[in-house]
Design a protein around this motif. Structure first.
Motif, PDB file in Angstrom:
ATOM      1  N   ARG A  18       0.834  -1.134   0.108  1.00 20.02           N
ATOM      2  CA  ARG A  18      -0.050   0.007  -0.057  1.00 20.02           C
ATOM      3  C   ARG A  18       0.822   1.108  -0.041  1.00 20.02           C
ATOM      4  N   ALA A  19       1.782   1.183   0.756  1.00 19.66           N
ATOM      5  CA  ALA A  19       2.872   2.452   0.523  1.00 19.66           C
ATOM      6  C   ALA A  19       3.567   2.755  -0.651  1.00 19.66           C
ATOM      7  N   LEU A  20       3.835   1.509  -1.307  1.00 20.43           N
ATOM      8  CA  LEU A  20       4.495   1.570  -2.708  1.00 20.43           C
ATOM      9  C   LEU A  20       3.523   2.157  -3.627  1.00 20.43           C
ATOM     10  N   GLN A  21       2.047   1.651  -3.305  1.00 20.06           N
ATOM     11  CA  GLN A  21       1.059   2.346  -4.161  1.00 20.06           C
ATOM     12  C   GLN A  21       0.863   3.737  -4.066  1.00 20.06           C
ATOM     13  N   LEU A  22       0.979   4.463  -2.955  1.00 19.89           N
ATOM     14  CA  LEU A  22       1.096   5.648  -2.933  1.00 19.89           C
ATOM     15  C   LEU A  22       2.039   6.338  -3.562  1.00 19.89           C
ATOM     16  N   LEU A  23       3.508   5.749  -3.188  1.00 21.39           N
ATOM     17  CA  LEU A  23       4.800   6.381  -3.946  1.00 21.39           C
ATOM     18  C   LEU A  23       4.712   6.248  -5.455  1.00 21.39           C
ATOM     19  N   ASP A  24       4.153   5.108  -5.819  1.00 26.28           N
ATOM     20  CA  ASP A  24       4.050   5.034  -7.214  1.00 26.28           C
ATOM     21  C   ASP A  24       3.118   6.093  -7.909  1.00 26.28           C
ATOM     22  N   ALA A  25       2.077   6.768  -7.230  1.00 21.56           N
ATOM     23  CA  ALA A  25       1.207   7.368  -7.824  1.00 21.56           C
ATOM     24  C   ALA A  25       1.860   8.968  -8.439  1.00 21.56           C
ATOM     25  N   THR A  46      -9.765   6.795   2.065  1.00 16.24           N
ATOM     26  CA  THR A  46      -8.974   7.908   2.416  1.00 16.24           C
ATOM     27  C   THR A  46      -8.554   7.945   3.828  1.00 16.24           C
ATOM     28  N   SER A  47      -9.033   7.180   4.654  1.00 15.63           N
ATOM     29  CA  SER A  47      -8.572   7.011   6.208  1.00 15.63           C
ATOM     30  C   SER A  47      -7.118   6.166   6.188  1.00 15.63           C
ATOM     31  N   THR A  48      -7.171   5.325   5.468  1.00 23.19           N
ATOM     32  CA  THR A  48      -5.874   4.398   5.307  1.00 23.19           C
ATOM     33  C   THR A  48      -4.735   5.387   4.706  1.00 23.19           C
ATOM     34  N   ALA A  49      -4.946   6.104   3.578  1.00 28.90           N
ATOM     35  CA  ALA A  49      -4.027   6.889   2.826  1.00 28.90           C
ATOM     36  C   ALA A  49      -3.787   7.789   3.653  1.00 28.90           C
ATOM     37  N   TYR A  50      -4.401   8.816   4.462  1.00 33.31           N
ATOM     38  CA  TYR A  50      -4.183   9.751   5.403  1.00 33.31           C
ATOM     39  C   TYR A  50      -3.053   9.142   6.451  1.00 33.31           C
ATOM     40  N   ARG A  51      -3.586   8.072   7.017  1.00 30.34           N
ATOM     41  CA  ARG A  51      -2.535   7.342   8.159  1.00 30.34           C
ATOM     42  C   ARG A  51      -1.185   6.666   7.209  1.00 30.34           C
ATOM     43  N   LEU A  56       4.838   7.909   5.889  1.00 32.63           N
ATOM     44  CA  LEU A  56       5.887   8.110   4.824  1.00 32.63           C
ATOM     45  C   LEU A  56       6.585   9.629   4.980  1.00 32.63           C
ATOM     46  N   VAL A  57       5.512  10.642   5.339  1.00 32.46           N
ATOM     47  CA  VAL A  57       6.184  11.972   5.881  1.00 32.46           C
ATOM     48  C   VAL A  57       7.205  11.863   6.937  1.00 32.46           C
TER      49      VAL A  57
END
Length: 253
Positions: A18-25, A46-51, A56-57
């Motif tokens: 899931r973290a890689l999906q966010l970075l790959d966006a 959205t709640s999962t992405a926010y967490r 990642l930040v």
């Protein structure tokens, strides 16, 4: 453009995926994205992405600006610079690339193949040279650029078939997209020792590229000159590019 090897798929799965999906966006076209955009693009709640974005930040992979948008952080750049294939090749090639840039004052590029794409390891922009669409770390189709044609010409047969049997992107009216014509071009590249991309990526650029060999006599990279169309011919540029490629090959050996 071909899908990146190892790209995570699907909205569910382990935390790392899931973290890689966010970075790959993120991409050159999407260098800054809001929470809602990232959630929509990845399919994550959205709640999962926010967490996960918060984690990642905190780690430094992403940065969040005052506008609330997320951007790629310096920590990823630091890690990427340690990639052994690009790092060692770039360090050994830089003296030659700088010499070629100083002599021609044109765009000089060094690239490698990853899967069915070309990845640019280094680019030196010439003073007043024609603008190019490539960037260091950027990916591009193998079928259009000079370096891409060199790398595709020397790629295994299964890679060539995958590329030529798939969708071939068109960038200008001069882009060659016919598989049979491309196969003839690749055979010519192997015979003459250099590739020519004439206005195939942009309407005002001519690229001439040559292969870089390692100690096993295998093509591991390609170097190119990109000039404004009409200011030079491929035949006049090819000796310079091939000499640079030979110099880098000797450094690798």
């Amino acid at each position: 453009m071909a899908e990146r090897r190892g790209r995570p798929t699907g909205p569910t799965g382990p935390v790392v995926r899931r973290a890689l999906q966010l970075l790959d966006a993120f991409s050159p076209e999407r260098s800054a994205m809001t929470l809602s955009e990232l959630a929509r693009h990845t399919g994550l709640p959205t709640s999962t992405a926010y967490r996960m974005l918060g984690d990642l930040v905190d780690w430094g992979a992403l940065e969040r600006g005052e506008d609330g948008a997320y951007r790629v952080g310096l920590r990823l750049w630091e890690l990427g610079s340690l990639a052994p294939r690009g790092l060692g090749l770039r360090e050994l090639a830089m003296p030659t690339l700088e010499d070629l840039s100083a002599v021609t004052r044109e765009n000089v590029q060094l690239a490698v193949r990853e899967g069915t794409e070309v990845v640019f390891v280094e680019r030196i922009a010439g003073s007043g040279a024609v603008p190019v669409r490539t960037r260091v770390g950027g990916r591009f189709a193998l079928t259009a650029t000079g370096v891409g044609l060199v790398l595709l010409a020397h790629a295994p047969a299964e890679v060539q078939n995958e590329v030529l049997d798939g969708e071939i992107p068109r960038f200008t009216d001069m882009t060659i997209t016919d598989p049979a014509a491309l196969r003839r071009m690749l055979a010519e590249v192997r015979t003459c020792g250099f590739a020519v991309s004439d206005r195939q990526v942009t309407c005002d650029a001519l690229s001439v590229a040559a292969p870089v060999f390692d100690q096993r006599d295998e093509v591991v990279a390609a170097v190119s000159l990109v000039v404004r169309h009409g200011t030079a011919t491929a035949l006049s540029l090819s000796p310079l590019v091939r000499a640079a490629a030979r110099a880098i090959s000797r450094a690798l050996a």
